[in-house]
Enzyme design. Structure first.
Site, PDB file in Angstrom:
ATOM      1  N   CYS A 142       0.835  -1.206   0.000  1.00 21.32           N
ATOM      2  CA  CYS A 142       0.000   0.000   0.000  1.00 21.32           C
ATOM      3  C   CYS A 142       0.871   1.257   0.000  1.00 21.32           C
ATOM      4  O   CYS A 142       1.554   1.520  -0.977  1.00 21.32           O
ATOM      5  CB  CYS A 142      -0.983  -0.041   1.174  1.00 21.32           C
ATOM      6  SG  CYS A 142      -2.277   1.208   1.048  1.00 21.32           S
ATOM      7  N   HIS A 169      -3.736  -5.133  -0.068  1.00 16.73           N
ATOM      8  CA  HIS A 169      -3.295  -5.559   1.263  1.00 16.73           C
ATOM      9  C   HIS A 169      -3.297  -7.080   1.357  1.00 16.73           C
ATOM     10  O   HIS A 169      -4.340  -7.672   1.664  1.00 16.73           O
ATOM     11  CB  HIS A 169      -4.234  -4.995   2.333  1.00 16.73           C
ATOM     12  CG  HIS A 169      -4.073  -3.533   2.540  1.00 16.73           C
ATOM     13  ND1 HIS A 169      -3.185  -3.002   3.448  1.00 16.73           N
ATOM     14  CD2 HIS A 169      -4.655  -2.475   1.938  1.00 16.73           C
ATOM     15  CE1 HIS A 169      -3.236  -1.682   3.404  1.00 16.73           C
ATOM     16  NE2 HIS A 169      -4.120  -1.333   2.488  1.00 16.73           N
ATOM     17  N   GLU A 209      -2.194  -8.858   3.676  1.00 16.88           N
ATOM     18  CA  GLU A 209      -2.491  -9.247   5.066  1.00 16.88           C
ATOM     19  C   GLU A 209      -3.987  -9.186   5.376  1.00 16.88           C
ATOM     20  O   GLU A 209      -4.423  -9.598   6.444  1.00 16.88           O
ATOM     21  CB  GLU A 209      -1.686  -8.371   6.041  1.00 16.88           C
ATOM     22  CG  GLU A 209      -2.232  -6.972   6.303  1.00 16.88           C
ATOM     23  CD  GLU A 209      -1.953  -5.953   5.197  1.00 16.88           C
ATOM     24  OE1 GLU A 209      -1.491  -6.347   4.111  1.00 16.88           O
ATOM     25  OE2 GLU A 209      -2.218  -4.756   5.431  1.00 16.88           O
TER      26      GLU A 209
END
Lengths: 215, 257
Positions: A82, A192, A194
């Site tokens: 990001c 993202h 994660e």
């Protein structure tokens, strides 16, 4: 056991990144740090980040991390996420223009307002949610991940690298834009991993095992 | 084409436990937030929203622990709302692992909080929750106002104007709940959803009134919602998130399968 360092410059959700990496690499040491010695000793670096470009660059510069990142890129596998992607480019037009680290030549631009699709229907900004990621290279980072798998995005600015050969993936939202770049052993993504469920965890796992070879 | 419409289960959390309100009275314990969140993730939820309904302020810290635990095991976006009053509260939740923080009543009392928080952490982390109620007489054109305190307190603020103002102040997303429809199971208030979705550039999450899967489709197709939030249809096992997605997909709505 290897050491994976998550670069801490006080911007964003570092804990989630660290926890996701721990999940896919339970035998490795995952540290969240801004300590120069620790970063230098790490086998791999992850640079996450959230927030405005000006604040992120100010935080990176204040902690001398921008210079360290510039020095370390190329020496070991590096993953930007990001804002951790956007700060690698030359300049962002956010906050009336911000000079970035400039390891990936190119610019960070805001989506048009209004952003329109091909039928002239207005699209929402931020680009928020799960979009298809179209792979543009055969990087080892994509192992086990289907082309056009969906990843989670939350951004209003996007990257435009000068060298199209560095684009590892694109997404289509209003227009087609780069969502992952790769330069030798550096891989950085706008989405993202994660927060992208199983495909995101697979990408992080690939990073923990990546030998840094382009493909 | 490209961006999927999101399905977001909403969990009420009281003192660290997920609870289900039944007909607004009986609050039943529905378990451990981590296992409930894990179940929704496995069913394909695109995001999970936690609403802290803890009444006593000394138990507020419990919510931070809940977010930490869930974010350590469930790797999809998490939004946390309830009791957010200052930028420090926003930061605490983001540091615990939340991706977005929802501000409701505090934004009405202090709109500058939205600007301040958005400047500090980025618009993509700031959700403004809007509780709207229709206030026009039956023969008048539709008009909605903002209510606080669970829909009990009128503010006199026009809901569409408020949405525009919140977007200007840096909200990255709006969570719109129709107080007329909440708990009724007759479907979203599509009028206010469409009016607000058309008025702002940022995404809208529709909430309040979902009773069946067609309601989710209506929210997207007629209400212009970018995401749909529901609690009871998923909690009480009437439908799974996977069934909701399959239903929407069959009707031509782009979802993450």
């Amino acid at each position: 056991m290897q050491r994976i360092a998550v670069i801490d410059y006080g911007m964003g959700n570092l804990r989630s990144v660290a926890k996701a990496v721990e999940q896919v690499a339970p035998d490795d040491e995952v540290v969240v740090t801004n300590d120069a010695t620790m970063l230098a000793s790490a086998d791999r670096l992850i640079c996450p980040g959230q927030g405005a470009a000006a604040d992120c660059m100010a935080a990176l510069n204040a902690a001398s991390l921008a210079a360290q990142i510039k020095d370390m890129v190329g020496t070991k596998p590096f993953l930007g996420i990001c804002m951790g992607l956007q700060v690698l480019l030359t300049e962002s037009e956010e906050n009336n223009g911000v000079s970035c680290i400039n390891v990936v030549p190119g610019f960070v631009k805001r989506f048009d307002n209004p952003l329109l699709d091909e039928h002239q229907v207005r699209l929402k900004v931020p680009h928020m949610g799960w979009s298809k990621v179209q792979q543009r290279n055969n990087s080892k980072m994509w192992q086990g991940i289907d082309d056009n798998a969906r990843f989670y995005f939350a951004h209003s600015y996007y990257c435009e690298p000068d060298d199209p050969a560095q684009i590892a993936a694109v997404c289509h939202y209003g227009h087609t834009f780069a969502v992952a770049v790769q330069q030798k052993n550096l891989f950085a993504c706008q989405f993202h991993p994660e927060k992208s469920a199983n495909d995101g965890l697979q990408l992080l796992k690939n990073f923990t095992q990546w030998d840094g070879e382009p493909c | 084409m490209g961006l999927a419409k999101r399905i977001i289960p909403c969990l009420d959390v009281d003192a660290g436990r997920v609870v289900k309100g039944v007909k607004f009275l009986d609050i039943r314990d529905a378990g451990d937030p981590v296992s409930v969140a894990r179940g929704y993730n496995e069913a394909g939820a695109d995001e999970i929203t936690f609403l802290d309904i803890t009444a006593s302020s000394d138990q507020r810290a419990t919510m931070v622990n809940v977010v930490e635990q869930v974010a350590s095991e469930v790797f999809i976006p998490l939004t946390v709302g309830g009791g957010i009053r200052e930028v420090a509260d926003v930061r605490r939740m983001l540091n615990a692992g939340a991706d977005k923080v929802s501000i409701n009543t505090a934004a009405v009392h202090n709109p500058e909080l939205v600007r301040e928080a958005s400047d500090k952490v980025g618009a993509q982390c700031i959700v403004v929750a809007i509780d709207a109620k229709a206030v026009n007489a039956p023969e008048e054109p539709p008009r909605w106002e903002i209510f606080t305190h669970g829909g009990r307190k009128p503010t006199g603020i026009d809901a569409v104007e408020w949405a525009v103002k919140m977007a200007e102040m840096g909200a990255g997303e709006l969570l719109l709940t129709s107080m007329d429809r909440d708990g009724t199971k007759v479907g979203f208030d599509l009028g206010v959803t469409k009016a607000i979705s058309d008025a702002v550039e940022i995404p809208i999450i529709a909430s309040g009134g979902v009773g069946n899967l067609q309601h989710l489709c209506d929210g997207v197709e007629q209400g212009g919602a970018d995401a749909v939030l529901a609690a009871s249809i998923f909690h009480f096992g009437e439908y799974t998130v996977a069934e909701a997605k399959a239903y929407m997909h069959e009707r031509g709505i782009e979802v993450r399968l």
